[in-house]
Write a protein that holds these residues in place. Structure first.
Motif, PDB file in Angstrom:
ATOM      1  N   ALA A  27     -13.967  -7.316 -20.854  1.00 47.28           N
ATOM      2  CA  ALA A  27     -13.696  -6.372 -21.941  1.00 47.28           C
ATOM      3  C   ALA A  27     -13.878  -4.915 -21.527  1.00 47.28           C
ATOM      4  CB  ALA A  27     -14.596  -6.688 -23.133  1.00 47.28           C
ATOM      5  N   ARG A  28     -14.689  -4.657 -20.502  1.00 48.93           N
ATOM      6  CA  ARG A  28     -14.917  -3.273 -20.068  1.00 48.93           C
ATOM      7  C   ARG A  28     -13.710  -2.658 -19.372  1.00 48.93           C
ATOM      8  NH1 ARG A  28     -20.109  -5.347 -19.368  1.00 48.93           N
ATOM      9  NH2 ARG A  28     -19.782  -5.976 -17.202  1.00 48.93           N
ATOM     10  N   GLU A  29     -12.792  -3.479 -18.919  1.00 54.15           N
ATOM     11  CA  GLU A  29     -11.617  -2.984 -18.194  1.00 54.15           C
ATOM     12  C   GLU A  29     -10.361  -3.324 -19.011  1.00 54.15           C
ATOM     13  OE1 GLU A  29      -9.116  -1.244 -15.934  1.00 54.15           O
ATOM     14  OE2 GLU A  29     -11.229  -1.155 -15.359  1.00 54.15           O
ATOM     15  N   PRO A  30      -9.672  -2.330 -19.558  1.00 54.52           N
ATOM     16  CA  PRO A  30      -8.506  -2.602 -20.410  1.00 54.52           C
ATOM     17  C   PRO A  30      -7.452  -3.506 -19.757  1.00 54.52           C
ATOM     18  CG  PRO A  30      -9.130  -0.309 -20.595  1.00 54.52           C
ATOM     19  CD  PRO A  30      -9.967  -0.899 -19.486  1.00 54.52           C
ATOM     20  N   ASP A  31      -7.210  -3.341 -18.460  1.00 57.61           N
ATOM     21  CA  ASP A  31      -6.227  -4.192 -17.788  1.00 57.61           C
ATOM     22  C   ASP A  31      -6.673  -5.652 -17.786  1.00 57.61           C
ATOM     23  OD1 ASP A  31      -3.854  -4.742 -16.132  1.00 57.61           O
ATOM     24  OD2 ASP A  31      -5.337  -5.095 -14.533  1.00 57.61           O
ATOM     25  N   HIS A  32      -7.946  -5.881 -17.489  1.00 62.21           N
ATOM     26  CA  HIS A  32      -8.475  -7.252 -17.497  1.00 62.21           C
ATOM     27  C   HIS A  32      -8.405  -7.840 -18.904  1.00 62.21           C
ATOM     28  CE1 HIS A  32      -9.733  -6.454 -13.499  1.00 62.21           C
ATOM     29  NE2 HIS A  32     -10.936  -5.993 -13.756  1.00 62.21           N
ATOM     30  N   LEU A  33      -8.780  -7.038 -19.886  1.00 62.27           N
ATOM     31  CA  LEU A  33      -8.767  -7.515 -21.269  1.00 62.27           C
ATOM     32  C   LEU A  33      -7.349  -7.859 -21.702  1.00 62.27           C
ATOM     33  CD1 LEU A  33     -10.292  -8.177 -23.836  1.00 62.27           C
ATOM     34  CD2 LEU A  33     -10.069  -5.773 -24.509  1.00 62.27           C
ATOM     35  N   GLY A  34      -6.393  -7.021 -21.342  1.00 62.49           N
ATOM     36  CA  GLY A  34      -4.996  -7.302 -21.688  1.00 62.49           C
ATOM     37  C   GLY A  34      -4.507  -8.598 -21.061  1.00 62.49           C
ATOM     38  N   ARG A  35      -4.874  -8.824 -19.813  1.00 63.69           N
ATOM     39  CA  ARG A  35      -4.479 -10.069 -19.141  1.00 63.69           C
ATOM     40  C   ARG A  35      -5.172 -11.268 -19.774  1.00 63.69           C
ATOM     41  NH1 ARG A  35      -6.150  -8.428 -13.824  1.00 63.69           N
ATOM     42  NH2 ARG A  35      -6.585 -10.625 -13.541  1.00 63.69           N
ATOM     43  N   PHE A  36      -6.444 -11.107 -20.163  1.00 66.26           N
ATOM     44  CA  PHE A  36      -7.159 -12.191 -20.833  1.00 66.26           C
ATOM     45  C   PHE A  36      -6.509 -12.535 -22.164  1.00 66.26           C
ATOM     46  CE2 PHE A  36     -10.379 -13.546 -23.945  1.00 66.26           C
ATOM     47  CZ  PHE A  36     -10.671 -14.792 -23.405  1.00 66.26           C
ATOM     48  N   LEU A  37      -6.153 -11.514 -22.933  1.00 68.31           N
ATOM     49  CA  LEU A  37      -5.503 -11.764 -24.222  1.00 68.31           C
ATOM     50  C   LEU A  37      -4.175 -12.494 -24.031  1.00 68.31           C
ATOM     51  CD1 LEU A  37      -6.288  -8.421 -26.088  1.00 68.31           C
ATOM     52  CD2 LEU A  37      -7.396 -10.657 -26.404  1.00 68.31           C
ATOM     53  N   ALA A  38      -3.402 -12.084 -23.034  1.00 70.44           N
ATOM     54  CA  ALA A  38      -2.135 -12.760 -22.753  1.00 70.44           C
ATOM     55  C   ALA A  38      -2.380 -14.200 -22.302  1.00 70.44           C
ATOM     56  CB  ALA A  38      -1.347 -11.996 -21.689  1.00 70.44           C
ATOM     57  N   PHE A  39      -3.377 -14.409 -21.458  1.00 72.89           N
ATOM     58  CA  PHE A  39      -3.729 -15.737 -20.946  1.00 72.89           C
ATOM     59  C   PHE A  39      -4.138 -16.658 -22.089  1.00 72.89           C
ATOM     60  CE2 PHE A  39      -7.062 -18.645 -19.405  1.00 72.89           C
ATOM     61  CZ  PHE A  39      -6.446 -19.248 -18.316  1.00 72.89           C
ATOM     62  N   SER A  40      -4.914 -16.123 -23.015  1.00 72.08           N
ATOM     63  CA  SER A  40      -5.467 -16.948 -24.094  1.00 72.08           C
ATOM     64  C   SER A  40      -4.550 -17.056 -25.302  1.00 72.08           C
ATOM     65  CB  SER A  40      -6.812 -16.377 -24.541  1.00 72.08           C
ATOM     66  OG  SER A  40      -6.642 -15.088 -25.097  1.00 72.08           O
ATOM     67  N   GLY A  41      -3.550 -16.173 -25.375  1.00 76.58           N
ATOM     68  CA  GLY A  41      -2.670 -16.171 -26.540  1.00 76.58           C
ATOM     69  C   GLY A  41      -3.280 -15.472 -27.746  1.00 76.58           C
ATOM     70  N   LEU A  42      -4.375 -14.781 -27.527  1.00 80.47           N
ATOM     71  CA  LEU A  42      -5.047 -14.068 -28.608  1.00 80.47           C
ATOM     72  C   LEU A  42      -4.543 -12.642 -28.697  1.00 80.47           C
ATOM     73  CD1 LEU A  42      -8.702 -15.231 -27.887  1.00 80.47           C
ATOM     74  CD2 LEU A  42      -7.204 -16.039 -29.724  1.00 80.47           C
ATOM     75  N   GLY A  43      -4.801 -12.024 -29.829  1.00 79.97           N
ATOM     76  CA  GLY A  43      -4.530 -10.607 -30.001  1.00 79.97           C
ATOM     77  C   GLY A  43      -5.843  -9.887 -30.228  1.00 79.97           C
ATOM     78  N   PRO A  44      -5.837  -8.564 -30.092  1.00 79.60           N
ATOM     79  CA  PRO A  44      -7.081  -7.809 -30.303  1.00 79.60           C
ATOM     80  C   PRO A  44      -7.698  -8.069 -31.676  1.00 79.60           C
ATOM     81  CG  PRO A  44      -5.367  -6.384 -29.424  1.00 79.60           C
ATOM     82  CD  PRO A  44      -4.718  -7.711 -29.746  1.00 79.60           C
ATOM     83  N   ASP A  45      -6.854  -8.307 -32.673  1.00 76.24           N
ATOM     84  CA  ASP A  45      -7.346  -8.526 -34.027  1.00 76.24           C
ATOM     85  C   ASP A  45      -7.894  -9.937 -34.241  1.00 76.24           C
ATOM     86  OD1 ASP A  45      -4.695  -9.311 -33.572  1.00 76.24           O
ATOM     87  OD2 ASP A  45      -4.231  -9.344 -35.709  1.00 76.24           O
ATOM     88  N   THR A  46      -7.590 -10.878 -33.370  1.00 82.55           N
ATOM     89  CA  THR A  46      -8.075 -12.252 -33.533  1.00 82.55           C
ATOM     90  C   THR A  46      -9.177 -12.615 -32.545  1.00 82.55           C
ATOM     91  OG1 THR A  46      -6.330 -13.104 -32.077  1.00 82.55           O
ATOM     92  CG2 THR A  46      -5.869 -13.078 -34.458  1.00 82.55           C
ATOM     93  N   LEU A  47      -9.486 -11.718 -31.634  1.00 78.56           N
ATOM     94  CA  LEU A  47     -10.470 -11.998 -30.592  1.00 78.56           C
ATOM     95  C   LEU A  47     -11.847 -12.315 -31.165  1.00 78.56           C
ATOM     96  CD1 LEU A  47     -11.047 -12.189 -27.574  1.00 78.56           C
ATOM     97  CD2 LEU A  47     -11.484  -9.734 -27.576  1.00 78.56           C
ATOM     98  N   ARG A  48     -12.312 -11.518 -32.103  1.00 75.57           N
ATOM     99  CA  ARG A  48     -13.649 -11.720 -32.676  1.00 75.57           C
ATOM    100  C   ARG A  48     -13.765 -13.086 -33.358  1.00 75.57           C
ATOM    101  NH1 ARG A  48     -17.804  -8.269 -33.654  1.00 75.57           N
ATOM    102  NH2 ARG A  48     -16.486  -6.473 -33.286  1.00 75.57           N
ATOM    103  N   ASP A  49     -12.772 -13.462 -34.139  1.00 76.86           N
ATOM    104  CA  ASP A  49     -12.807 -14.764 -34.805  1.00 76.86           C
ATOM    105  C   ASP A  49     -12.736 -15.899 -33.782  1.00 76.86           C
ATOM    106  OD1 ASP A  49     -13.009 -13.641 -37.325  1.00 76.86           O
ATOM    107  OD2 ASP A  49     -10.842 -13.679 -37.666  1.00 76.86           O
TER     108      ASP A  49
END
Length: 100
Positions: A27-49
């Motif tokens: 989460a500290r690195e925007p590029d890593h976080l973006g790749r994680f979200l794409a990998f997981s199929g999550l969006g920034p708004d659904t990550l917490r849930d």
């Protein structure tokens, strides 16, 4: 820094701690976080849930294991052996025998 030096006997709490630290690292690195979200199929708004769902932390470790460079950077920073990620993942998902 996690400070776990052994491969065997990893508790579920230690495995969760590794995964939580890995999520913070991602989460500290925007590029890593973006790749994680794409990998997981999550969006920034659904990550917490999603983080409250069973299996989420194992998914964090799966993402880390899918990128050797990222895995090695994280484990170097956390001062743990790369094999600990697989051990923690196994502890979080269990084995087929655990369900019997």
């Amino acid at each position: 820094m996690i400070g776990i030096e052994r491969d065997s006997g990893l508790t579920p709490q230690e495995a969760e701690g590794i995964a939580v630290e890995a999520l913070g690292f991602i989460a500290r690195e925007p590029d890593h976080l973006g790749r994680f979200l794409a990998f997981s199929g999550l969006g920034p708004d659904t990550l917490r849930d999603a983080a409250a769902e069973p299996g989420f932390l194992a998914g964090v470790l799966e993402f880390l294991m899918s990128d050797e460079s990222l895995l090695l950077t994280f484990t170097e920073n956390a001062r743990i052996r790369p094999t600990m990620i697989a051990v923690a993942h196994f502890r979080l998902v269990g084995s087929v025998d655990d369900d019997v």
